[in-house]
Design a protein around this motif. Structure first.
Motif, PDB file in Angstrom:
ATOM      1  N   ALA A  14      -8.439 -11.592   2.000  1.00 61.26           N
ATOM      2  CA  ALA A  14      -9.490 -11.388   3.066  1.00 61.26           C
ATOM      3  C   ALA A  14      -9.041 -12.571   4.059  1.00 61.26           C
ATOM      4  N   GLY A  15      -8.816 -13.798   3.594  1.00 58.29           N
ATOM      5  CA  GLY A  15      -8.818 -14.881   4.594  1.00 58.29           C
ATOM      6  C   GLY A  15      -7.213 -14.763   5.218  1.00 58.29           C
ATOM      7  N   PRO A 295     -24.925 -15.725  14.425  1.00 59.36           N
ATOM      8  CA  PRO A 295     -23.954 -15.123  15.153  1.00 59.36           C
ATOM      9  C   PRO A 295     -22.416 -15.946  15.160  1.00 59.36           C
ATOM     10  N   GLU A 296     -22.522 -17.269  14.498  1.00 52.92           N
ATOM     11  CA  GLU A 296     -21.028 -17.887  14.658  1.00 52.92           C
ATOM     12  C   GLU A 296     -20.524 -17.651  13.187  1.00 52.92           C
ATOM     13  N   LEU A 297     -21.186 -17.267  12.250  1.00 51.34           N
ATOM     14  CA  LEU A 297     -20.925 -17.005  10.951  1.00 51.34           C
ATOM     15  C   LEU A 297     -20.631 -15.598  10.387  1.00 51.34           C
ATOM     16  N   PHE A 298     -19.348 -15.592  10.051  1.00 50.32           N
ATOM     17  CA  PHE A 298     -18.711 -14.294   9.427  1.00 50.32           C
ATOM     18  C   PHE A 298     -18.457 -14.586   8.028  1.00 50.32           C
ATOM     19  N   ALA A 299     -18.329 -13.545   7.022  1.00 49.57           N
ATOM     20  CA  ALA A 299     -17.870 -13.561   5.802  1.00 49.57           C
ATOM     21  C   ALA A 299     -17.339 -12.207   5.508  1.00 49.57           C
ATOM     22  N   CYS A 300     -16.347 -12.478   4.414  1.00 45.92           N
ATOM     23  CA  CYS A 300     -15.660 -11.244   4.123  1.00 45.92           C
ATOM     24  C   CYS A 300     -14.801 -11.708   2.549  1.00 45.92           C
ATOM     25  N   GLY A 301     -14.217 -10.616   2.050  1.00 41.14           N
ATOM     26  CA  GLY A 301     -13.764 -10.598   0.863  1.00 41.14           C
ATOM     27  C   GLY A 301     -14.678 -10.677  -0.308  1.00 41.14           C
ATOM     28  N   ASP A 302     -14.494 -11.416  -1.312  1.00 41.09           N
ATOM     29  CA  ASP A 302     -15.433 -11.448  -2.638  1.00 41.09           C
ATOM     30  C   ASP A 302     -16.619 -12.081  -2.258  1.00 41.09           C
ATOM     31  N   VAL A 303     -16.644 -13.013  -1.411  1.00 34.07           N
ATOM     32  CA  VAL A 303     -18.044 -13.924  -1.139  1.00 34.07           C
ATOM     33  C   VAL A 303     -19.116 -12.879  -0.499  1.00 34.07           C
ATOM     34  N   ALA A 304     -18.765 -11.894   0.080  1.00 33.30           N
ATOM     35  CA  ALA A 304     -19.406 -11.074   1.176  1.00 33.30           C
ATOM     36  C   ALA A 304     -20.133  -9.779   0.466  1.00 33.30           C
ATOM     37  N   ALA A 323     -10.753  -6.206   0.225  1.00 32.71           N
ATOM     38  CA  ALA A 323     -10.781  -7.647   0.854  1.00 32.71           C
ATOM     39  C   ALA A 323      -9.588  -7.678   1.945  1.00 32.71           C
ATOM     40  N   TRP A 324      -8.393  -7.167   1.616  1.00 31.27           N
ATOM     41  CA  TRP A 324      -7.507  -6.837   2.497  1.00 31.27           C
ATOM     42  C   TRP A 324      -7.836  -6.093   3.901  1.00 31.27           C
ATOM     43  N   ARG A 325      -8.730  -5.222   3.918  1.00 30.34           N
ATOM     44  CA  ARG A 325      -9.204  -4.611   5.051  1.00 30.34           C
ATOM     45  C   ARG A 325     -10.331  -5.092   5.707  1.00 30.34           C
ATOM     46  N   HIS A 326     -11.225  -6.010   4.700  1.00 24.21           N
ATOM     47  CA  HIS A 326     -12.242  -6.741   5.296  1.00 24.21           C
ATOM     48  C   HIS A 326     -11.767  -7.750   6.583  1.00 24.21           C
ATOM     49  N   GLY A 327     -10.468  -8.313   6.187  1.00 26.23           N
ATOM     50  CA  GLY A 327      -9.897  -9.469   6.934  1.00 26.23           C
ATOM     51  C   GLY A 327      -9.489  -8.707   8.250  1.00 26.23           C
ATOM     52  N   LYS A 328      -8.938  -7.455   8.197  1.00 21.05           N
ATOM     53  CA  LYS A 328      -8.554  -7.126   9.774  1.00 21.05           C
ATOM     54  C   LYS A 328      -9.896  -6.629  10.414  1.00 21.05           C
ATOM     55  N   HIS A 349     -14.417   2.326   5.082  1.00 16.72           N
ATOM     56  CA  HIS A 349     -13.178   2.527   4.479  1.00 16.72           C
ATOM     57  C   HIS A 349     -13.229   3.447   3.355  1.00 16.72           C
ATOM     58  N   ARG A 350     -12.331   4.263   2.767  1.00 12.17           N
ATOM     59  CA  ARG A 350     -12.510   5.217   1.792  1.00 12.17           C
ATOM     60  C   ARG A 350     -10.973   4.644   0.890  1.00 12.17           C
ATOM     61  N   ASP A 351     -11.249   4.884  -0.555  1.00  2.93           N
ATOM     62  CA  ASP A 351     -10.268   4.255  -1.419  1.00  2.93           C
ATOM     63  C   ASP A 351      -9.274   5.257  -1.170  1.00  2.93           C
ATOM     64  N   MET A 352      -7.998   4.663  -1.087  1.00  7.17           N
ATOM     65  CA  MET A 352      -6.561   5.388  -1.172  1.00  7.17           C
ATOM     66  C   MET A 352      -6.073   5.688  -2.418  1.00  7.17           C
ATOM     67  N   GLY A 353      -6.857   5.093  -3.531  1.00  8.02           N
ATOM     68  CA  GLY A 353      -6.341   5.130  -4.861  1.00  8.02           C
ATOM     69  C   GLY A 353      -6.056   3.959  -5.591  1.00  8.02           C
ATOM     70  N   PHE A 354      -5.748   3.996  -7.039  1.00 10.56           N
ATOM     71  CA  PHE A 354      -5.413   2.762  -7.495  1.00 10.56           C
ATOM     72  C   PHE A 354      -4.274   2.909  -8.409  1.00 10.56           C
ATOM     73  N   VAL A 355      -3.524   1.874  -8.665  1.00 12.44           N
ATOM     74  CA  VAL A 355      -2.187   1.930  -9.474  1.00 12.44           C
ATOM     75  C   VAL A 355      -2.544   0.504 -10.523  1.00 12.44           C
ATOM     76  N   VAL A 356      -2.109   0.861 -11.697  1.00 12.71           N
ATOM     77  CA  VAL A 356      -2.158  -0.136 -12.730  1.00 12.71           C
ATOM     78  C   VAL A 356      -0.664  -0.161 -13.261  1.00 12.71           C
ATOM     79  N   ASP A 357       0.146  -1.297 -13.297  1.00 16.07           N
ATOM     80  CA  ASP A 357       1.143  -1.342 -13.876  1.00 16.07           C
ATOM     81  C   ASP A 357       1.072  -1.664 -15.420  1.00 16.07           C
TER      82      ASP A 357
END
Length: 665
Positions: A14-15, A295-304, A323-328, A349-357
């Protein structure tokens, strides 16, 4: 008119995305400051491949200064936020302190390992949230297999070859899958004497592997794991952990030296100190990622806790994808609040799917909701990672190609020790090092949670449940550690040397002559040596026989002043130990046993380069604490002590300035 300043705390998914988007939107119309403990962005999904020896650590770490133009990087960890004063207080990697003023603040501090109240887990398990933990696990697993190959005892070999992973989510499943392949390759090249094979166990209280994914993908992942020999046990977890093994909830005891903790994450504790509305440890924000009433405080990612507009009443999960899309979206809304960008928008946002290696050519994926398995899923998984990485794509692809045609290098470098990566660390991306406030051995005893895992072959010195701390060369073994003997010169412990009721200290009547005392080697400021620089006019050092008793330094131990803030000792203000001509500096330095550190005290670095806010002259001995009053070293020997030895010269000794001082003999 000065430009507005935007401060971003954290450079995770996110950051990093927030900083990169703001750099493009503001175009020199605002100052962007990124506060982060490291100078790189870590691509976490590929961390299991680092532990398995497929990728080098630098491949998954993207330079912040090299990929974020017009962004000022400040290395440090935020440890306090003044919402009314609009300032962020931080501590840099060397212990220095600083303050950042802001007009807009974005909190994207990420998450840390999630702990559960299970006996022994904090002391004997290791997490998997940062590069230091991945490097430690790689060395540790390699070492256990090598020790097992050389062991004649079958029970010891079985314990060293058993690796327990708790948590069957994304991280735990990938660690077990890659780990089994890595150890099997080692054993094929160097078979064990007992003919045993490494055993990996995957535990979880859930009913199936990857419970957050589609059931078909879950079955695919479990089938691949079982085919490779991974012991998958669902509905089972750890009840107690010890140095020699773990006790499971079904009553089974497993002898092991390795416990990997992948049960999940929790938000960074920084947001809890703000006193704002929370939701399960996360900061409540509106759909625009803005904190209500601030109004001056924003939060995103796992802490939000961001409302999920596609699922009313729920919040977006703590995943890298969100988190990646929160940042934008957060960057666009911050720019809009300053009048730089366009209109603000809500996060949807809608999930685009998941991948597990799962290692090799195996993977489980459902891109756009289409379930896939086998080599096709493996190709989709690696293609997704290459597209999602903000850098190092060519290097990652090259490592994958080399891994397919060349054997892996199974070597242990030993760069990260077990005490450097404690499970309870609030900064898993930074390894603990000597001299830091939370340092472990080599100068101080860190927290009990950093004692290392069950498989550590290098027991954490001076920790709970371990051996007493070993002293550095020239010292006596430290006896001030938990579960060890009582600290000398501490209340209730053995009396210190030179104290009433204890052995005579060096340089005291009846004891061995100390350096710089008659009969010993001359030190600076003593007869036969150079005058000590810290002693004005060559006067006798305080706390030496014949001089005044050493006065206690002002201030409380562990910090400067009443605020409890930590400070560094500048290079120019550091005392330099005196040494006699012809002798080494190391031999002339006063020894001090390691002291146990607490959360409020600053650890002492080796060599005394970092202190608890107090300094003392090099010629004066370290002040001691005892249950009784300090000894009064007078000219006459104390009762019940043998007379001075024949090497001590009688009578007064002339100083270098020509004056004879009473009591110098």
């Amino acid at each position: 008119m000065s430009r507005p300043r935007i401060v971003i705390v954290g450079a995770g998914f996110a950051g990093y995305r927030t900083a990169r988007t703001l750099s493009r939107l503001t175009r020199h119309q605002a100052d962007i400051v990124l506060l982060n403990p490291t100078d790189y962005f870590l691509y976490l999904p590929l961390l299991p491949q680092v532990a398995a020896g497929i990728l080098e650590p630098r491949r998954v770490s993207v330079s912040l200064s090299g990929t974020l133009p017009r962004v000022r990087l400040v290395l440090g960890e935020a440890d306090g936020i003044d919402l009314d004063g609009r300032t962020v207080h931080y501590t840099d990697p060397e212990g220095g302190e600083g303050t950042l003023r802001y007009d807009r603040l974005v909190l994207a501090a990420g998450s840390v390992n999630k702990l559960l109240p299970i006996p022994g887990v904090a002391e004997h398990a290791h997490g998997f949230r940062g590069l230091p933990e991945a490097l430690y696990l790689r060395d540790h697993v390699t070492r256990q297999v090598e020790l097992a190959a050389a062991a004649d005892d079958r029970a010891e070999c079985a314990a060293r070859c058993t690796f327990v992973v708790v948590g069957a989510g994304y991280t735990g499943t990938e660690v077990a899958a890659h780990g089994q392949m890595y150890t099997d390759a080692q054993v094929r090249r160097h078979p064990m004497r007992t003919g045993m094979r490494p055993r990996w166990m995957l535990l979880d209280v859930a009913e199936r592997v990857l419970p957050e994914m589609d059931e078909r993908l879950s079955r695919t992942a479990e089938r691949v794991l079982r085919q490779r020999g991974v012991d998958v046990r669902m509905g089972t977890s750890v009840k107690e952990a010890t140095h020699d093994g773990v006790l499971l909830t079904d009553g089974t005891t497993v002898d092991t030296r390795t416990l990997v903790w992948c049960v999940g994450v929790r938000p960074d504790p920084l947001v809890e100190s703000l006193g704002l509305p929370m939701e399960r440890g996360r900061l409540l924000v509106d759909p625009y990622l803005q904190v209500p009433g601030r109004p001056e405080l924003f939060a995103c990612g796992d802490v939000a806790a961001v409302p999920d507009l596609t699922k009313p009443g729920q919040y977006t999960p703590m995943t890298a994808q969100h988190a990646w899309r929160h940042g934008k979206v957060c960057a666009e809304n911050v720019a809009a609040s300053l009048g730089i960008g366009g209109q603000r928008r809500a996060y949807r946002h809608r999930d685009m799917g998941f991948v597990v290696d799962l290692g090799g050519a195996k993977a489980a994926a459902n891109p756009l909701g289409v379930p896939m398995a086998g080599p096709a899923a493996g190709a989709v998984t690696r293609g997704y990672h290459l597209a999602a990485m903000p850098g190092n794509r060519v290097r990652v692809a090259a490592d994958w190609l080399l891994d397919a045609v060349l054997p892996r290098q199974a070597v242990q470098l030993g760069l990260v020790r077990s005490w450097s990566v404690p499970l309870e660390s609030a900064s898993p991306e930074v390894a603990r090092v000597p001299g830091r406030p939370d340092a472990g051995p080599a100068g101080s005893a860190g927290s009990a949670g950093s004692a290392g895992g069950p498989g550590r072959t290098e027991p954490a010195e001076g920790r709970q449940g371990g051996e007493p701390a070993k002293a550095r060369p020239g010292e006596e073994p430290a006896k001030s550690q938990p579960d060890g003997e009582s600290a000398r010169s501490q209340p209730g412990g053995e009396p210190a040397k030179g104290q009433p009721g204890g052995e005579p200290a060096k340089g005291q009547p009846g004891g061995e002559p100390a350096k710089g005392q008659p009969g010993g080697e001359p030190a600076k400021g003593q007869p036969g040596g150079e005058p000590a620089k810290s002693q004005p006019g060559g006067e006798p050092a305080k706390a030496q026989p014949g001089g005044e008793p050493a006065r206690k330094h002002p201030g409380r131990p562990g910090a400067d002043g009443a605020s409890g803030k930590r400070h560094r000792t500048s290079e120019s203000a550091r005392p330099r130990p005196a040494h006699a001509p012809g002798t080494s500096r190391k031999a002339a330095e006063p020894s001090a046993a390691p002291k146990p550190s607490t959360g409020a005290r600053r650890s002492e670095a080796p060599g005394g380069t970092r202190s608890s806010g107090r300094t003392r002259s090099p010629g004066a001995p370290a002040p001691t604490r005892s249950a009784g009053p300090p000894a009064d070293p007078g000219p006459e020997p104390p009762p019940n002590q043998p007379p001075p030895g024949p090497d001590i010269a009688p009578g007064p000794v002339k100083r270098t300035d020509g004056r004879a001082v009473e009591g110098d003999s």
